[in-house]
Design a protein around this motif. Structure first.
Motif, PDB file in Angstrom:
ATOM      1  N   ARG A 153       2.185   1.725  -3.485  1.00 42.50           N
ATOM      2  CA  ARG A 153       1.102   2.194  -4.351  1.00 42.50           C
ATOM      3  C   ARG A 153       0.881   3.699  -4.152  1.00 42.50           C
ATOM      4  NH1 ARG A 153      -2.995  -1.070  -6.044  1.00 42.50           N
ATOM      5  NH2 ARG A 153      -2.810  -2.398  -4.207  1.00 42.50           N
ATOM      6  N   ARG A 154       0.895   4.113  -2.896  1.00 39.74           N
ATOM      7  CA  ARG A 154       0.705   5.530  -2.575  1.00 39.74           C
ATOM      8  C   ARG A 154       1.863   6.359  -3.109  1.00 39.74           C
ATOM      9  NH1 ARG A 154       2.881   8.238   1.645  1.00 39.74           N
ATOM     10  NH2 ARG A 154       1.919  10.221   2.260  1.00 39.74           N
TER      11      ARG A 154
ATOM     12  N   GLU B 141       0.818  -1.206   0.000  1.00 41.83           N
ATOM     13  CA  GLU B 141       0.000   0.000   0.000  1.00 41.83           C
ATOM     14  C   GLU B 141       0.857   1.265   0.000  1.00 41.83           C
ATOM     15  OE1 GLU B 141      -3.250   0.342  -0.526  1.00 41.83           O
ATOM     16  OE2 GLU B 141      -3.064  -1.807  -0.956  1.00 41.83           O
TER      17      GLU B 141
END
Length: 220
Positions: free
Chosen positions: A177-178, A174
């Motif tokens: 991805r950010r 995550e």
């Protein structure tokens, strides 16, 4: 023909390892531009500076001395105001926030100026996210390394575990991805391949194999 080599790509694509090994093979100076942004982020976090305070971050960039010491095949040592921070800047908290610092236009201008000065020898391998598009657009060799989000997360997970920093794989995925979204969406020098860059997917390749591939594309 020989000249500066620009290697770009997202987090976890293997560009830093590849750039370091390639520089050692060629006898070039290796410049890890990401380490410079990490060093500044590390200092900002240590001083408790709010990372949305662009004015303070710009002032910090102007007054901070960042030095990279090339150690050949062993990579580089990173110094911030004379203090070695090579390991400290790889901590998860720094990785989580570095894109915020790197997105400030005036911060990038300051560090890009330093990066270009380092490249005046015309014998450097420089890796980052905007080397071929912004820092060294005239470099004769431009490569963009990429890999799937899943593979990049697995690589970063192994790297952190080896460094004694246990983190859940899902959380790393995550965060990457950010970071991809922040790096690709920033207004100044966003993450993207240069028009003339050679794109290489490293999903099924080791760092050594990628280096071997690059060497076939660089004139002797």
């Amino acid at each position: 023909m020989r000249g500066n080599i620009a290697i770009d790509g997202p987090a976890g694509a293997g560009k830093s390892t590849v750039a370091r090994l390639l520089a050692a093979r060629l006898g070039y100076l290796y410049i890890d531009t990401g380490a410079m942004y990490r060093a500044l982020t590390w200092k900002a976090l240590r001083q408790g500076i709010k990372l949305h305070d662009n004015e303070r971050l710009v002032k910090l960039a102007q007054e901070t001395a960042i030095r990279l010491e090339d150690r050949g095949a062993r990579g580089i040592a990173v110094y911030c105001d004379g203090e070695e921070v090579t390991a400290a800047i790889r901590q998860t908290n720094v990785s989580r926030h570095v894109s915020l610092v790197a997105s400030v236009p005036e911060v990038r201008q300051r560090l890009v100026k330093l990066q270009r000065e380092m490249a005046t020898s015309n014998r450097v391998v420089m890796d980052g996210r905007d080397i071929g598009t912004w820092v060294l657009p005239g470099a004769p060799y431009k490569f963009f390394l990429t890999a799937s989000l899943e593979e990049r997360a697995r690589r970063r997970h192994r790297e952190l575990l080896d460094a004694g920093q246990p983190v859940e794989l899902k959380k790393i995925k995550e965060e990457i991805r950010r970071r991809d979204a922040l790096d690709s969406g920033r207004e100044v020098a966003p993450l993207k391949p240069a028009p003339d860059a050679i794109i290489i997917n490293t999903d099924q390749m080791t760092a050594t194999e990628v280096v071997a591939r690059l060497l076939t594309l660089i004139d002797p």
